[in-house]
Design a protein around this motif. Sequence first.
Motif, PDB file in Angstrom:
ATOM      1  N   ALA A  73       0.828  -1.214   0.000  1.00  0.00           N
ATOM      2  CA  ALA A  73       0.000   0.000   0.000  1.00  0.00           C
ATOM      3  C   ALA A  73       0.858   1.257   0.000  1.00  0.00           C
ATOM      4  N   LYS A  74       1.876   1.271   0.837  1.00  0.00           N
ATOM      5  CA  LYS A  74       2.732   2.458   0.948  1.00  0.00           C
ATOM      6  C   LYS A  74       3.558   2.672  -0.313  1.00  0.00           C
ATOM      7  N   ARG A  75       4.228   1.624  -0.780  1.00  0.00           N
ATOM      8  CA  ARG A  75       5.123   1.761  -1.931  1.00  0.00           C
ATOM      9  C   ARG A  75       4.346   2.023  -3.228  1.00  0.00           C
ATOM     10  N   ALA A  76       3.226   1.337  -3.425  1.00  0.00           N
ATOM     11  CA  ALA A  76       2.455   1.521  -4.653  1.00  0.00           C
ATOM     12  C   ALA A  76       2.011   2.971  -4.810  1.00  0.00           C
ATOM     13  N   ALA A  77       1.686   3.604  -3.707  1.00  0.00           N
ATOM     14  CA  ALA A  77       1.192   4.990  -3.763  1.00  0.00           C
ATOM     15  C   ALA A  77       2.238   5.975  -4.279  1.00  0.00           C
ATOM     16  N   SER A  78       3.513   5.620  -4.155  1.00  0.00           N
ATOM     17  CA  SER A  78       4.563   6.561  -4.542  1.00  0.00           C
ATOM     18  C   SER A  78       5.353   6.147  -5.780  1.00  0.00           C
ATOM     19  N   LEU A  79       4.945   5.054  -6.422  1.00  0.00           N
ATOM     20  CA  LEU A  79       5.695   4.544  -7.573  1.00  0.00           C
ATOM     21  C   LEU A  79       4.848   4.555  -8.839  1.00  0.00           C
ATOM     22  N   PRO A  80       5.499   4.551  -9.998  1.00  0.00           N
ATOM     23  CA  PRO A  80       4.752   4.553 -11.265  1.00  0.00           C
ATOM     24  C   PRO A  80       4.033   3.234 -11.522  1.00  0.00           C
ATOM     25  N   VAL A  81       2.945   3.323 -12.250  1.00  0.00           N
ATOM     26  CA  VAL A  81       2.199   2.143 -12.680  1.00  0.00           C
ATOM     27  C   VAL A  81       3.035   1.413 -13.722  1.00  0.00           C
TER      28      VAL A  81
END
Length: 103
Positions: A73-81
């Motif tokens: 949840a934390k990392r996905a929010a700050s990384l590109p799709v």
Amino acid sequence: MTFVVTSNCERCRFTDCVEVCPVDCFHGDQTMLYIDPEECIDCGACVPECPVEAIYDESELPEELFPWQSINAKRAASLPVIMEKGEPYPGAEQRKKELGFST
């Protein structure tokens, strides 16, 4: 419910799972992928595509892997799709072998 990418993806970053995701919920850094729990529609299409069995339904996540829910949840929010299959992490095939999966 959502799906969770766990430690087996570290230093592998195979992207076979990305190709089958209907909602583009995968995000990635240089070493692994993460699933955005807000975007995941719980279809499970990604699970059989992962060659290192790194993806779990959160309801089936072993207790020792629980921290990966918040990490995703934390990392996905700050990384590109990540929407397209790409090259795995350098040395991914060796890591796959070390994890006990055939190459």
